[in-house]
Motif scaffolding. Sequence first.
Motif, mmCIF file in Angstrom:
data_model
loop_
_atom_site.group_PDB
_atom_site.id
_atom_site.type_symbol
_atom_site.label_atom_id
_atom_site.label_comp_id
_atom_site.label_asym_id
_atom_site.label_seq_id
_atom_site.Cartn_x
_atom_site.Cartn_y
_atom_site.Cartn_z
ATOM 1 N N GLU A 61 -5.490 51.480 38.473
ATOM 2 C CA GLU A 61 -6.263 51.242 39.520
ATOM 3 C C GLU A 61 -5.593 50.863 40.649
ATOM 4 O O GLU A 61 -6.054 50.790 41.934
ATOM 5 N N GLU A 62 -4.403 50.064 40.381
ATOM 6 C CA GLU A 62 -3.834 49.534 41.531
ATOM 7 C C GLU A 62 -3.176 50.498 42.164
ATOM 8 O O GLU A 62 -2.964 50.508 43.586
ATOM 9 N N GLN A 63 -2.658 51.710 41.577
ATOM 10 C CA GLN A 63 -2.086 52.706 42.383
ATOM 11 C C GLN A 63 -3.103 53.486 43.288
ATOM 12 O O GLN A 63 -2.871 54.007 44.279
ATOM 13 N N GLU A 64 -4.260 53.782 42.561
ATOM 14 C CA GLU A 64 -5.390 54.473 43.292
ATOM 15 C C GLU A 64 -5.615 53.710 44.602
ATOM 16 O O GLU A 64 -6.163 54.229 45.583
ATOM 17 N N LYS A 65 -5.609 52.245 44.458
ATOM 18 C CA LYS A 65 -6.019 51.506 45.656
ATOM 19 C C LYS A 65 -5.140 52.018 46.930
ATOM 20 O O LYS A 65 -5.452 51.703 48.144
ATOM 21 N N ARG A 66 -3.944 52.139 46.875
ATOM 22 C CA ARG A 66 -2.783 52.583 47.618
ATOM 23 C C ARG A 66 -2.660 54.052 47.883
ATOM 24 O O ARG A 66 -1.990 54.671 48.535
ATOM 25 N N ASN A 67 -3.827 54.975 47.321
ATOM 26 C CA ASN A 67 -3.554 56.521 47.483
ATOM 27 C C ASN A 67 -5.193 56.629 47.954
ATOM 28 O O ASN A 67 -5.771 56.967 47.166
ATOM 29 N N SER A 68 -5.392 56.629 49.210
ATOM 30 C CA SER A 68 -6.588 57.047 49.846
ATOM 31 C C SER A 68 -7.036 58.472 49.575
ATOM 32 O O SER A 68 -8.388 58.660 49.443
ATOM 33 N N ARG A 76 -8.333 58.560 46.024
ATOM 34 C CA ARG A 76 -9.543 57.916 45.790
ATOM 35 C C ARG A 76 -10.733 58.841 46.453
ATOM 36 O O ARG A 76 -11.829 58.532 45.735
ATOM 37 N N SER A 83 -13.888 60.347 44.589
ATOM 38 C CA SER A 83 -15.525 59.927 44.789
ATOM 39 C C SER A 83 -16.369 60.910 45.214
ATOM 40 O O SER A 83 -17.341 61.124 44.765
#
Length: 690
Positions: free
Chosen positions: A399-406, A409, A413
């Motif tokens: 989840e932390e990695q995905e927060k930095r990969n728009s 993400r 979505s």
Amino acid sequence: MADSGLSPGLLTGSVWKPAPGVGTKPCQSYSLVVYEQEGVFIHSSCGKNDDQDSLIAGTLRVLEKENEVVVDWRPLDETLDTSNILCAGKDSSSVVEWTQTPKEKCSRGADRPSSYEAEWDMVTTVSFKKKPHSNGDAATHANGESKWSFLFSLTDLKSIKQNKEGMGWSYLVFCLKDDVKLPALHFHHGDSKPLIKCIEKHVALSESPHDERVLLVKTQKSLSQSFENLFDEPSYGLLQKWKKDPYVVTMGKFSKVTNYIVGSLRSSDPSNQRRPPSEMADFLNDTIPGLKINQQEEPGFEVITRIDLGKQPEVSRREPVSAEEWAKNMDSEGRILDVDYIKRLIFKGGLCHALRKEAWKFLLGYFPWNSTKEERASLQKRKTDEYFRMKLQWKSVSEEQEKRNSRLRDYRSLIEKDVNRTDRTNKFYEGEDNPGLILLHDILMTYCMYDFDLGYVQGMSDLLSPVLYVMENEVDAFWCFVSYMDQMHQNFEEQMQGMKTQLIQLSHLLRLLDSGFCSYLESQDSGYLYFCFRWLLIRFKREFSFQDILRLWEVMWTELPCQNFHLLLCCAILESEKQQIMDKHYGFNEILKHINELSMKIDVEYILCKAEAISMQMMNCKELPQTVSEILGIENSSVTPDSDTGEDESGAELSCPTSLYQSISTPVIAANGTRDGAQQTAETQSLTPA
């Protein structure tokens, strides 16, 4: 009628209210039961085992009281045998199985395979299992009555949504005036039409202008106001959305806009004068840069000199290729003996469903036509390993990695949003937590790893859905989808080059076929053919029924009888509707509405016949324009007026440069879709080449 108390969760009117006190018998006050249907199910996901859906059987009634009419649904007391209903069991297999499995083996993590795929157990996948469960699985209240019971008055009804015809069980969703949506009611033992007829005796229903599946309870509100409420935005906002993302607007709203969009595209001044065709063309050209389609000020003027293509011949279609025919065309090592001939058979009749799982892999290019069974098995093993390596890439992102990969993400979505509304009336994808939906999601996410630059664009789920349905296998479906996307890639690129090219090519073909019709469309600001955008974007996926799409796609994948056959299918549909459009003097608004309403109403066999007839007309034209020759991939030198027309005077066996019709004796389906009984001759020549 037997007395029964209302459940604690009973929905009365349009709000949730507690049930009447003990001793209350509401059914006694009903004077007349005017409709009653058993075998009406609610598909819930509240079972004891969260890997499965529960099917709650009940009885639906419409009851007349002195001053109101109510709709009442309540579950049956007896146990429901759902042993033949598909439910999901999650395990580590990448294969979708359809075998009946004992209940105790359906738990999470069971049935682990011992094959080389076991190393990928960390990657969650799903399989279909048939597993019995009873109505007792449904959640109940302390008094033993189901929480799903509901009751409402027709005075509180706002709309009724129906399923698409021919796709799964008939079902209805009632929406009340305060926007409360009741659980979908699935009619396993009959049709919902009698219920609709019964309700229409008490309230006036009309088809929604936005969705033909929705029936609205008529009110005093004007139709024009309903468009404003639908979008909740000014006309300018819709235009900006179209210019920003024509994919989303096309997929999500074009089927809903009729009078509304014409107000956006035309002048809003009181005189409501028509905008000049050149201005309309400029708008589309701004929207899709590079789209240059002539808009003629004079309706009678033609860019292409009128060319006589001659009469459209009556063409033939045969029965689908059978498993026996397919097997006869394979040698002992599993090679296809005569690829061209088997493609001709598929073009002329399609495939029986049992063959699709194997044959589609060849048609889409996943399996080489000259490969042996052993070579294909080796290929599948390599491709399985490659697939799961890519799947693990996104599965292992924290989840932390995905927060930095728009981008990832955003892809996730959009995929989750689209998957939840893709073919949900098809049994393979219906219900909550359906394993088919999980596979759809996982394959699309893995495709983002395969082609991260393209990633996911709306509409791609429509292309994958039938492929997964046929393959019933995650890995095979992925690689077939990859091959299909290789063909369709330009449709989804940011510059929309594929869409530009196809719309321009379609304009050329339609002008040659009927320049008068083209001129008429231009006079009504419709010459740019943008109403065909969705047809081209996802290859008619939302225009035909699900089963018809399987037939249409496999025919197109043969790449016969010429290049860009799908554009001739567009021509066939438009030419079929030409008479009504011109005779009734349809304007911009009416043309758009009419084309949108063709969805799910087109006869696939008729259109295939007509498109093939058009291709024969053009292939045998001695004055075919060079542009059209290039679009269809026809060499001018090979298109001669004295081509062999065969022995059939009707032209049903007219030959073409690709020798499409050689050695195929088939029953005739005329241009009106009827089958000539005298022509229903059996296949007389062996599929094995001499």
